[in-house]
Design an enzyme around this catalytic site. Structure first.
Site, short mmCIF file in Angstrom:
data_model
loop_
_atom_site.label_atom_id
_atom_site.label_comp_id
_atom_site.label_asym_id
_atom_site.label_seq_id
_atom_site.Cartn_x
_atom_site.Cartn_y
_atom_site.Cartn_z
N ASP A 96 25.78 37.90 40.05
CA ASP A 96 24.50 37.65 39.44
C ASP A 96 23.84 38.82 39.81
O ASP A 96 23.39 39.04 41.05
CB ASP A 96 24.07 36.24 39.66
CG ASP A 96 23.06 35.85 38.41
OD1 ASP A 96 23.04 36.34 37.40
OD2 ASP A 96 22.38 34.65 38.77
N HIS A 112 24.20 46.02 34.33
CA HIS A 112 25.79 45.53 34.05
C HIS A 112 26.70 46.94 34.43
O HIS A 112 27.70 46.60 35.33
CB HIS A 112 25.95 45.38 32.51
CG HIS A 112 25.21 43.92 32.28
ND1 HIS A 112 25.20 42.84 33.18
CD2 HIS A 112 24.62 43.56 31.06
CE1 HIS A 112 24.38 41.81 32.61
NE2 HIS A 112 24.12 42.30 31.36
N LEU A 136 46.98 42.26 46.30
CA LEU A 136 45.85 41.70 46.14
C LEU A 136 45.91 41.19 44.69
O LEU A 136 46.34 41.88 43.57
CB LEU A 136 44.59 42.60 46.18
CG LEU A 136 43.36 42.04 45.84
CD1 LEU A 136 42.72 40.74 46.44
CD2 LEU A 136 42.21 43.13 45.71
C1 IPE Z 1 26.71 33.27 35.83
O1 IPE Z 1 25.32 33.89 35.67
C2 IPE Z 1 27.53 34.19 35.12
C3 IPE Z 1 28.29 34.94 35.62
C4 IPE Z 1 27.79 35.73 36.66
C5 IPE Z 1 29.19 35.85 34.82
P1 IPE Z 1 24.36 33.55 34.87
O2 IPE Z 1 23.25 34.47 35.12
O3 IPE Z 1 24.66 33.48 33.50
O4 IPE Z 1 23.98 32.04 35.31
P2 IPE Z 1 22.78 31.22 34.93
O5 IPE Z 1 22.58 31.10 33.30
O6 IPE Z 1 21.36 31.77 35.53
O7 IPE Z 1 23.15 29.88 35.56
C1 IPE Z 2 24.96 38.70 35.81
O1 IPE Z 2 23.76 39.68 35.84
C2 IPE Z 2 26.11 39.47 34.94
C3 IPE Z 2 26.45 38.37 33.69
C4 IPE Z 2 26.07 37.19 33.64
C5 IPE Z 2 27.28 38.84 32.57
P1 IPE Z 2 22.85 38.90 34.84
O2 IPE Z 2 22.82 39.61 33.59
O3 IPE Z 2 22.82 37.34 34.70
O4 IPE Z 2 21.30 39.13 35.60
P2 IPE Z 2 20.10 38.48 35.78
O5 IPE Z 2 20.40 36.95 36.34
O6 IPE Z 2 19.54 38.13 34.56
O7 IPE Z 2 19.17 39.00 36.77
MG MG Z 3 21.85 35.83 35.92
#
Ligand code: IPE
Ligand code: IPE
Ligand code: MG
Length: 255
Positions: free
Chosen positions: A21, A38, A132
């Site tokens: 995240d 990303h 792995l």
């Molecule tokens: C969780 O991250 C999902 C992934 C890392 C793929 P999110 O950014 O979607 O989670 P929330 O919405 O903050 O809980």
């Molecule tokens: C995690 O990073 C990747 C996915 C959920 C696909 P985020 O896109 O949630 O990044 P933040 O949390 O908004 O910074």
């Molecule tokens: Mg996020």
């Protein structure tokens, strides 16, 4: 640069999962669009796989796209799908060369046909690799996982192959994703939020949890090693007392 962290090989986790995240916030800090975060996050994926491979950790599960992430703006969702396809295309050969078995867990039926075909081909190519197992969770949700396991068990009951009295944790557990891999030992979340966001709800029952403020694109070997070092220093009691854990460890040492 901080000093490298020494890790004791016999105490390593056998299965690590990561909620990757913070890509969007990382991009924002750089004044770039979210999708830039990303893209950069893909480098952290490569680093993490290499790290597990080098340490000899046999299973790594990465949360790439949750069942809730479809709610994001359409252009972000489509960029993520594009990136997933690009990554599969560019990385699979290298994974295979490095003896990595790739699997995708989640409800694949939501993906377009070319992506499904690409996933299947990658899984088939790498199926016999043993160094792995890399699981990518895509359109995955912990509740979906439990529901799909329950559905399979219900089907058996409806076909008269199973009686409800025989349904217990072991039986249902066999139908959960990743049930053939070592138990989840360590669950890491980057990006500073302290929640599970519907990731491996069943599998995380006794995992050690480790959270870091580090945003996913900045996650490197040093931070990963910190997480593992924290894991190795924890006492896992599994419901027992500390004294029992100590007694068991001493008797194992004596052989
Ligand atoms: C969780 O991250 C999902 C992934 C890392 C793929 P999110 O950014 O979607 O989670 P929330 O919405 O903050 O809980
Ligand atoms: C995690 O990073 C990747 C996915 C959920 C696909 P985020 O896109 O949630 O990044 P933040 O949390 O908004 O910074
Ligand atoms: Mg996020």
């Amino acid at each position: 640069m901080s000093a490298p962290i020494e890790l004791e090989p016999s105490a390593l986790p056998q299965h690590v999962a990561i909620i990757m995240d913070g890509n969007g916030r990382w991009a924002k800090q750089q004044g770039r669009p979210r999708v830039w975060g990303h893209k950069k996050g893909a480098d952290s994926v490569r680093r993490s796989v290499r790290f597990c491979r080098e340490l000899g950790i046999p299973a790594l599960t990465l949360f790439a796209f949750s069942s809730e992430n479809w709610q994001r703006p359409a252009d972000e969702v489509s960029s993520l799908m594009q990136l997933f396809k690009l990554m599969l295309k560019s990385e699979v050969k290298n994974l295979h060369k490095n003896q990595v078995r790739l699997r995708v867990i989640g409800d694949l039926s939501a993906f377009d046909e070319p992506l499904i075909a690409q996933i299947k081909a990658a899984e088939q190519l790498t199926a016999q690799n043993e160094a792995l197992t890399l699981n990518i969770a895509a359109n995955y949700g912990g509740r979906w996982d439990i529901a799909q396991a329950a559905r399979q068990v219900a089907l058996q009951v409806s076909q008269g192959e199973l009686v409800p009295e025989h349904i217990d944790e072991q039986l249902l557990g066999r139908y959960m994703q990743l049930s053939d891999l070592p138990e989840l030992d360590l669950l890491i979340r980057t990006g500073g939020d302290v929640r599970i966001s519907n990731f491996l709800l069943w599998q995380a029952a006794y995992a050690e949890l480790w959270f870091t403020e580090t945003l996913w694109p900045d996650f490197d070997q040093q931070v990963f090693a910190e997480a593992i070092a924290a894991f190795t220093s924890r006492e896992r009691r599994f419901g027992c007392t500390s004294e029992q854990v100590f007694a068991l460890a001493s008797s194992q040492l004596k052989g």
